[in-house]
Motif scaffolding. Structure first.
Motif, mmCIF file in Angstrom:
data_model
loop_
_atom_site.group_PDB
_atom_site.id
_atom_site.type_symbol
_atom_site.label_atom_id
_atom_site.label_comp_id
_atom_site.label_asym_id
_atom_site.label_seq_id
_atom_site.Cartn_x
_atom_site.Cartn_y
_atom_site.Cartn_z
ATOM 1 N N ASN A 218 0.817 -1.165 -0.151
ATOM 2 C CA ASN A 218 0.109 -0.002 -0.088
ATOM 3 C C ASN A 218 0.877 1.240 0.045
ATOM 4 O OD1 ASN A 218 -2.326 -1.030 -0.278
ATOM 5 N ND2 ASN A 218 -3.042 -0.960 1.877
ATOM 6 N N HIS A 219 2.207 1.187 -0.327
ATOM 7 C CA HIS A 219 2.971 2.427 -0.448
ATOM 8 C C HIS A 219 2.673 3.168 -1.564
ATOM 9 C CE1 HIS A 219 6.643 5.075 -0.509
ATOM 10 N NE2 HIS A 219 6.761 4.675 0.585
ATOM 11 N N THR B 12 1.209 6.681 6.599
ATOM 12 C CA THR B 12 1.807 6.890 5.430
ATOM 13 C C THR B 12 3.214 7.606 5.298
ATOM 14 O OG1 THR B 12 0.501 8.872 5.262
ATOM 15 C CG2 THR B 12 -0.611 6.532 4.420
ATOM 16 N N SER C 153 -8.888 -0.602 11.008
ATOM 17 C CA SER C 153 -8.084 -1.009 9.755
ATOM 18 C C SER C 153 -8.029 -2.587 9.750
ATOM 19 C CB SER C 153 -6.881 -0.415 9.540
ATOM 20 O OG SER C 153 -6.820 0.994 9.458
ATOM 21 N N GLU D 258 -3.079 3.628 10.175
ATOM 22 C CA GLU D 258 -2.534 3.363 9.098
ATOM 23 C C GLU D 258 -1.275 4.523 8.940
ATOM 24 O OE1 GLU D 258 -3.979 1.471 5.624
ATOM 25 O OE2 GLU D 258 -6.178 1.594 6.737
ATOM 26 N N TRP E 132 -8.346 -7.050 4.497
ATOM 27 C CA TRP E 132 -7.323 -6.140 4.669
ATOM 28 C C TRP E 132 -5.774 -6.999 4.394
ATOM 29 C CZ3 TRP E 132 -2.633 -4.649 6.496
ATOM 30 C CH2 TRP E 132 -2.265 -3.548 6.686
ATOM 31 N N CYS F 249 5.331 -3.275 -3.575
ATOM 32 C CA CYS F 249 5.564 -4.278 -2.694
ATOM 33 C C CYS F 249 6.038 -5.529 -3.521
ATOM 34 C CB CYS F 249 4.055 -4.676 -2.065
ATOM 35 S SG CYS F 249 4.132 -6.192 -1.106
#
Length: 512
Positions: free
Chosen positions: A358-359, A393, A504, A391, A510, A364
């Motif tokens: 999820n960057h 970032t 989350s 989460e 997820w 990934c």
């Protein structure tokens, strides 16, 4: 002649007064120490004899019996050297015995009579006050710690000659004065501050909620996003320690031998960050003679578990009950000891083995299913006890290069203190409940009454986001804390919506 001196034994974080009876008879030629002493106590004979000879006095060469009562409590360590030595000298007529019943004495002797520091001086002093002693004679290094107990004279000595002088000539030494003024004066001084963190406003908001309600939180994000940096600054926004909390915390650190040298009281809330190779006994406490673990050393503070999935699963699982009950019980064949463990758990983890799931910029490299396997290293029952899933970032370049000074911890702390004051008034009639995170189910239904609109909103969220049933109570508690931060008497839909976003890891899919 039979003489009595007094020492102290540590059990858990409390002390028990030990009566040391010494009888020097006219026959025989041996020293006997009875009353369940360990090897360190038995070896005191050699240290005491050397010390007495260095003082120019004589060690009795007749039968000498030292009885340590009560006899069913194990006496461990070399800290009994001083009271045993004083008892032997008084029983052999080389020291006046009139003052011995006024003082509780503890200290390890070197061969030349120098007194070494001990563990547990603060609980010993508290027990001495309760038992009606006039004062304590302790190693100089432990005197400031014990002097925090009001109404008790604490004498810090560095050599046995000073102790003998005090017992021979009362008033020849000045007691150590308590330094509680320094405690209050230094509570707002920290080495770190939230203003040091660039960007990450949403994460700061989550930690503010955690501090205000005493909620546990887990930070999930890529390496270098600032998870550890943010966690280390959480104590700077927690309410200051009360004197009672400081005494509780200092007792634990004193018993564990973790109190910094020449420290009177723990000033700031503890922040403990054990390495992921820690054993379960080191984390929750244990040993043949039970000692407090990291969760007890974090009492009234923060326990930070960095890289949570790297901890052994067995180690994490033993935390379930202490996190819920805020204490841990160590049971042995002869005894069961309770250690307090009321802390805020802050954990951090990467979202996947490579760290970039999820960057927004980096791809990934983990294989299919590897992400979920990584997340599954943390069990559901443990996540059930974590209220906030945050989460994290990466920080944008514009935020990193900005010269704008972020909000200081002092201002955030003021809001947290105000919210805690609301909770203190709310739970004044409930013993053992001090913040929203500690509410049990029956109290939750009484305190967190929500409108029909909020109920429908929560129902839609649980259905659409596939939230688990365990998320229900957590969302209510967090929404109540958010309302307290705003000074609102009721939970609104805005409070509910913000609380829902902090679940989350409960969302179906997820990491898939």
């Amino acid at each position: 002649m039979i003489v009595k001196t007094f020492g102290s034994a540590i059990q858990g974080v409390n002390a028990i007064t030990i009566t040391i009876e010494v009888n020097v008879s006219s026959q025989g030629n041996k020293l006997f120490i009875v009353g369940l002493p360990d090897n360190a106590v038995k070896e005191s004979e050699q240290r005491i004899e050397s010390t007495i000879q260095c003082m120019g006095l004589r060690m009795p060469r007749t039968r000498t019996v030292v009885n340590m009562a009560p006899a069913d409590i194990r006496k461990a360590g070399a800290a009994y050297d001083l009271p045993i030595a004083a008892g032997i000298m008084a029983a052999s007529g080389q020291l006046p015995a009139e003052q011995l019943d006024r003082f509780l004495m503890m200290g390890e002797l070197s061969l030349d009579g120098t007194i070494q520091p001990i563990k547990g001086a603060l609980p010993m002093a508290i027990q001495a006050q309760q038992d009606g002693f006039q004062g304590c004679i302790l190693p100089r290094q432990n005197a400031r710690e014990a002097a925090m107990v009001r109404g008790l004279q604490i004498y810090g000595v560095s050599h046995i000659a000073e102790a003998i002088q005090l017992l021979t000539t009362p008033g020849s030494l000045a007691p150590v004065l308590p330094e509680q003024d320094d405690f209050y004066r230094s509570q707002d001084i920290f080495d770190v501050d939230f203003s040091d963190v660039k960007g990450q406003q949403s994460i700061k908001r989550a930690l503010e909620i955690a501090a205000a309600g005493g909620h546990n939180a887990i930070l999930i994000g890529p390496p270098g996003a600032g998870k550890t940096m943010l966690a280390k600054r959480l104590p700077t926004i927690l309410p200051p320690l009360t004197l009672q909390e400081a005494l509780e915390t200092t007792k634990i650190h004193s018993v564990a031998g973790k109190l910094p040298a020449h420290t009177g009281l723990i000033i700031h809330r503890p922040f403990r960050s054990p390495h992921h190779t820690i054993s379960d006994a080191a984390l929750v406490g244990g040993g043949s003679i039970p000692q407090p673990g990291e969760i007890s050393l974090a009492h009234n503070g923060v326990l930070f578990l960095d890289e949570l999935p790297e901890f052994k699963r067995k180690v994490l699982e033993v935390m379930r009950q202490p996190v819920e009950e805020r204490r841990v019980t160590i049971s042995r064949a002869r005894t069961a000891i309770d250690f307090p463990a009321s802390f805020i758990l802050i954990a951090s983890m990467n979202p996947c083995p490579c760290g970039y799931f999820n960057h927004p910029e980096k791809e990934c490299s983990c294989a299919s299913g590897q992400v979920q396997d990584y997340l599954n290293k943390v069990s559901g029952p443990l996540l059930d006890r974590i209220d906030l899933h945050v989460e994290v970032t990466p920080v944008k370049f514009a935020d990193l290069s900005s010269t704008h000074r972020a909000e200081k911890s002092t201002y955030i702390r003021d809001r947290v203190i105000a919210a805690r004051a609301i909770q203190a008034a709310r739970f004044a009639a409930y013993e053992g409940v001090y913040c929203n995170a500690q509410m049990h189910s029956s109290l939750l239904s009484e305190v967190c009454v929500i409108s029909e609109q909020c109920r429908e909103q929560l129902g839609r969220a649980m259905q659409q986001l596939k939230l688990s049933a365990r998320a229900y109570d957590r969302i209510l508690k967090v929404s109540r804390t958010i309302a307290d931060l705003e000074g609102s008497n009721s939970v609104t839909s805005a409070h509910m919506a913000e609380a829902i976003q902090f679940r989350s890891l409960d969302r179906e899919g997820w990491g898939n």
